[in-house]
Design a protein around this motif. Structure first.
Motif, PDB file in Angstrom:
ATOM      1  N   ALA A   1      38.583  46.183  86.983  1.00 31.19           N
ATOM      2  CA  ALA A   1      39.534  47.142  86.436  1.00 31.19           C
ATOM      3  C   ALA A   1      38.850  48.489  86.253  1.00 31.19           C
ATOM      4  CB  ALA A   1      40.069  46.654  85.106  1.00 31.19           C
ATOM      5  N   SER A  65      47.808  49.841  78.221  1.00 27.57           N
ATOM      6  CA  SER A  65      47.517  50.555  79.462  1.00 27.57           C
ATOM      7  C   SER A  65      46.289  51.442  79.292  1.00 27.57           C
ATOM      8  CB  SER A  65      48.712  51.424  79.871  1.00 27.57           C
ATOM      9  OG  SER A  65      49.870  50.644  80.047  1.00 27.57           O
ATOM     10  N   TYR A  68      42.967  49.267  78.794  1.00 22.81           N
ATOM     11  CA  TYR A  68      43.113  48.058  79.612  1.00 22.81           C
ATOM     12  C   TYR A  68      41.821  47.237  79.655  1.00 22.81           C
ATOM     13  CZ  TYR A  68      44.062  45.297  83.849  1.00 22.81           C
ATOM     14  OH  TYR A  68      44.229  44.286  84.756  1.00 22.81           O
ATOM     15  N   PRO A  73      43.620  42.199  80.674  1.00 22.56           N
ATOM     16  CA  PRO A  73      44.806  42.211  81.547  1.00 22.56           C
ATOM     17  C   PRO A  73      45.971  41.401  81.007  1.00 22.56           C
ATOM     18  CG  PRO A  73      43.045  40.866  82.488  1.00 22.56           C
ATOM     19  CD  PRO A  73      42.456  41.594  81.334  1.00 22.56           C
ATOM     20  N   ALA A 109      54.408  46.396  89.634  1.00 26.14           N
ATOM     21  CA  ALA A 109      53.087  47.010  89.761  1.00 26.14           C
ATOM     22  C   ALA A 109      52.091  46.341  88.817  1.00 26.14           C
ATOM     23  CB  ALA A 109      53.182  48.510  89.471  1.00 26.14           C
ATOM     24  N   ARG A 113      48.574  44.330  89.838  1.00 28.44           N
ATOM     25  CA  ARG A 113      47.270  44.739  89.308  1.00 28.44           C
ATOM     26  C   ARG A 113      46.594  43.603  88.548  1.00 28.44           C
ATOM     27  NH1 ARG A 113      46.040  49.520  84.792  1.00 28.44           N
ATOM     28  NH2 ARG A 113      43.766  49.249  84.796  1.00 28.44           N
ATOM     29  N   LYS A 116      45.415  40.621  90.659  1.00 27.46           N
ATOM     30  CA  LYS A 116      44.179  40.952  91.373  1.00 27.46           C
ATOM     31  C   LYS A 116      42.973  40.880  90.444  1.00 27.46           C
ATOM     32  CE  LYS A 116      41.940  44.689  93.945  1.00 27.46           C
ATOM     33  NZ  LYS A 116      42.095  46.074  94.484  1.00 27.46           N
ATOM     34  N   ASP A 117      43.103  41.456  89.255  1.00 30.63           N
ATOM     35  CA  ASP A 117      41.977  41.489  88.325  1.00 30.63           C
ATOM     36  C   ASP A 117      41.613  40.109  87.798  1.00 30.63           C
ATOM     37  OD1 ASP A 117      42.717  44.741  86.803  1.00 30.63           O
ATOM     38  OD2 ASP A 117      41.768  44.172  88.700  1.00 30.63           O
TER      39      ASP A 117
END
Length: 416
Positions: A1, A65, A68, A73, A109, A113, A116-117
């Motif tokens: 991240a 946000s 983060y 996450p 979105a 994200r 993936k993290d």
């Protein structure tokens, strides 16, 4: 991240000895190397959890946000999901469904994200059933895109907004069962409330044609030759004003769509496609560039609250020579419809005009509101839906139609 500047400051302030050189502390990897019980992690987690406890979901989304890398996450996923649910509930009550598309896009979105993290690291334990433990929700992150769509359709159904629900269901490729009679009634109510392409006086009901059938909606212009051919028709039109408007997408700096319209002719320009080639940029320079620089037209060019539109047009790509859109304010000529309305209605004042949107202006001058339900939809989607094309064409057309009424009234007043 990735790590924001605020996170880096917090990391240095709470995790490292005073006076230690900081240049080497700015690497993103250092945040991930901190222990999960560092002051920065505990403080960020506590702040976000408090906002959850008080159901301040918008604030939770902001904090999750911004911090983060410290909050994690999973907190971010829950905050974004609950914020979307809360917002959708409120806008459905207000019947402002145009905001729903944006909320769905933000959740999608987030899922991309976070998914993936979490393949790289996981900062919270998993229970015996293999499910991640959340603060208040037990919805798996991988299913949040699906769940937010199901939630939206439920809210719309409860509010008897079946036409909107059916439109979203069709857009998302999911089934939606509804009462056809009730849906037909709702559609008729919307036709009476909002401008339609084939309303009397609108482009679809062109009085100059002999056909009783409405003129078709304009297609998206993506090829240079198409642009030059259709623009010649616009040049021949002798109407007083040309309306313009732009649609954007957050993933690009420029515009996704440029709409130009007189009261009888409307064009929809696919700016990303046209600017992808030298020929497209040259065609834009010879048409749109000349239009906005007054090199070929003497008619008024009218937008509504259009400063951001102009900035976006200037920021759009150009791969050949001089930019196709005028970069100098002195050479770029247009008028804001709000100014024309204010001149005709001085009692509104500057503050009054701030709350006088285009939909309200259409109601006053054209007899119906402008349906803004497509305003926040995906304007990079290709092909555009019928609803998107109708909204986009009417957006620019209404600027031309209202300006023509105002300018005609001024001319009549001067003549008297």
């Amino acid at each position: 991240a990735s790590t924001t500047k605020d996170e880096k400051r917090a990391m240095m302030a709470t995790s490292f000895p005073k006076g230690k050189p900081t240049e080497s502390l700015l690497a993103d990897g250092l945040v991930r190397s901190l222990p999960q019980d560092s002051i920065a992690h505990l403080a960020a987690g506590a702040i976000i959890d408090i906002t959850f406890d008080y159901r301040l979901y918008r604030r939770a989304d902001v904090f999750a946000s911004k911090y983060y890398s410290f909050g994690g996450p999973e907190r971010f996923a829950e905050a974004r999901f609950l914020h979307a649910c809360d917002t959708i509930t409120k806008v459905v009550k207000k019947r402002q469904v145009q905001i729903i598309d944006k909320q769905i896009e933000r959740v999608d979105a987030m899922v991309a994200r976070v998914s993936k993290d979490l393949n790289l690291t996981s900062s919270i334990p998993i229970d015996g059933n293999g499910q991640r433990q959340f603060h208040g929700e037990d919805i798996a992150i991988e299913t949040m895109s699906e769940k937010i769509r199901e939630f939206t359709l439920r809210r719309l159904r409860v509010s008897n907004m079946h036409a909107a629900a059916a439109r979203f269901a069709n857009l998302w490729g999911v089934a939606y069962e509804h009462d056809p009679v009730q849906m037909a009634q709702e559609l008729e109510e919307r036709r009476l409330l909002y401008l339609q392409w084939n309303d009397e006086g609108c482009p679809g009901k062109n009085a100059e044609t002999d056909s009783k059938d409405p003129l078709p909606l304009p297609d998206l212009i993506s090829e240079p030759a198409e642009l030059l051919r259709h623009f010649r028709t616009l040049e021949k039109d002798d109407e007083m004003a040309i309306g313009f408007d732009c649609e954007w997408h957050d993933s690009i700096r420029g515009v996704a769509l440029l709409q130009l319209s007189t009261i009888t002719e409307s064009l929809l320009l696919d700016i990303p496609a046209l600017t992808a080639t030298k020929e497209g940029c040259d065609a834009l320079r010879a048409t749109v560039g000349k239009l906005f620089s007054r090199m070929a037209f003497k008619r008024d060019l009218i937008g509504f609250g259009c400063k951001d539109d102009i900035k976006r047009l200037r920021a759009s790509p150009c791969i050949s020579g001089t930019h196709w859109f005028p970069q100098n304010n002195e050479k770029c000529t247009y008028k804001d419809l709000r100014t024309l309305i204010a001149d005709m209605n001085p009692q509104l004042g500057a503050k009054g005009m701030l709350h006088f949107g285009l939909s309200r202006a259409c109601e006053v001058y054209l007899g119906k509101q402008l349906d803004k339900s497509e305003q926040c939809s995906d304007w990079l989607a290709r092909p555009l839906s019928v609803e998107q094309r109708e909204y986009a064409a009417l957006d620019a057309w209404s600027c031309a139609a209202i300006a023509t009424k105002i300018l005609s009234t001024k001319q009549e007043t001067v003549a008297k």
